[in-house]
Write a protein that holds these residues in place. Structure first.
Motif, PDB file in Angstrom:
ATOM      1  N   PHE A  11       0.831  -1.210   0.000  1.00  0.00           N
ATOM      2  CA  PHE A  11       0.000   0.000   0.000  1.00  0.00           C
ATOM      3  C   PHE A  11       0.865   1.258   0.000  1.00  0.00           C
ATOM      4  N   LEU A  12       2.047   1.221   0.610  1.00  0.00           N
ATOM      5  CA  LEU A  12       2.929   2.378   0.570  1.00  0.00           C
ATOM      6  C   LEU A  12       3.509   2.569  -0.833  1.00  0.00           C
ATOM      7  N   THR A  13       3.835   1.465  -1.489  1.00  0.00           N
ATOM      8  CA  THR A  13       4.349   1.552  -2.851  1.00  0.00           C
ATOM      9  C   THR A  13       3.276   2.112  -3.779  1.00  0.00           C
ATOM     10  N   PHE A  14       2.074   1.606  -3.665  1.00  0.00           N
ATOM     11  CA  PHE A  14       0.973   2.086  -4.483  1.00  0.00           C
ATOM     12  C   PHE A  14       0.637   3.535  -4.148  1.00  0.00           C
ATOM     13  N   GLY A  15       0.621   3.868  -2.875  1.00  0.00           N
ATOM     14  CA  GLY A  15       0.326   5.239  -2.461  1.00  0.00           C
ATOM     15  C   GLY A  15       1.368   6.222  -2.964  1.00  0.00           C
ATOM     16  N   GLY A  16       2.635   5.824  -2.932  1.00  0.00           N
ATOM     17  CA  GLY A  16       3.695   6.688  -3.444  1.00  0.00           C
ATOM     18  C   GLY A  16       3.574   6.902  -4.939  1.00  0.00           C
ATOM     19  N   LEU A  22      -0.450  12.295  -8.829  1.00  0.00           N
ATOM     20  CA  LEU A  22      -1.515  13.202  -8.421  1.00  0.00           C
ATOM     21  C   LEU A  22      -1.010  14.603  -8.077  1.00  0.00           C
ATOM     22  N   ILE A  23       0.092  14.725  -7.375  1.00  0.00           N
ATOM     23  CA  ILE A  23       0.584  16.039  -6.951  1.00  0.00           C
ATOM     24  C   ILE A  23       0.965  16.915  -8.142  1.00  0.00           C
ATOM     25  N   PRO A  24       1.777  16.447  -9.102  1.00  0.00           N
ATOM     26  CA  PRO A  24       2.063  17.304 -10.259  1.00  0.00           C
ATOM     27  C   PRO A  24       0.814  17.625 -11.087  1.00  0.00           C
ATOM     28  N   TYR A  25      -0.108  16.682 -11.197  1.00  0.00           N
ATOM     29  CA  TYR A  25      -1.332  16.929 -11.943  1.00  0.00           C
ATOM     30  C   TYR A  25      -2.166  18.030 -11.288  1.00  0.00           C
ATOM     31  N   LEU A  26      -2.253  18.022  -9.962  1.00  0.00           N
ATOM     32  CA  LEU A  26      -3.013  19.054  -9.265  1.00  0.00           C
ATOM     33  C   LEU A  26      -2.352  20.424  -9.413  1.00  0.00           C
ATOM     34  N   PHE A  27      -1.016  20.475  -9.414  1.00  0.00           N
ATOM     35  CA  PHE A  27      -0.323  21.736  -9.661  1.00  0.00           C
ATOM     36  C   PHE A  27      -0.594  22.229 -11.082  1.00  0.00           C
ATOM     37  N   TYR A  28      -0.645  21.322 -12.038  1.00  0.00           N
ATOM     38  CA  TYR A  28      -0.939  21.677 -13.428  1.00  0.00           C
ATOM     39  C   TYR A  28      -2.346  22.270 -13.548  1.00  0.00           C
ATOM     40  N   VAL A  29      -3.319  21.632 -12.938  1.00  0.00           N
ATOM     41  CA  VAL A  29      -4.699  22.106 -12.998  1.00  0.00           C
ATOM     42  C   VAL A  29      -4.823  23.458 -12.297  1.00  0.00           C
TER      43      VAL A  29
END
Length: 50
Positions: A11-16, A22-29
């Motif tokens: 779950f940590l691997t998947f979460g990372g 998700l983080i770069p995509y949210l900055f892009y939006v």
């Protein structure tokens, strides 16, 4: 200490991996929204009706 890096729970691997997308995509939006709201009229793209 290095022996723990190879044994991360799945779950940590998947979460990372999810956060790495998700983080770069949210900055892009957010950046696009700020440009949409804050750019002067002469800098905005003009829509053409074709």
């Amino acid at each position: 200490m290095f022996k723990y890096f190879g044994s991360l729970p799945p779950f940590l691997t998947f979460g990372g991996a999810l956060l790495a997308f998700l983080i770069p995509y949210l900055f892009y939006v957010a950046s696009n929204k700020l440009h949409e709201w804050g750019d002067p009229p002469w800098k905005k793209n003009k829509k053409t009706n074709s």
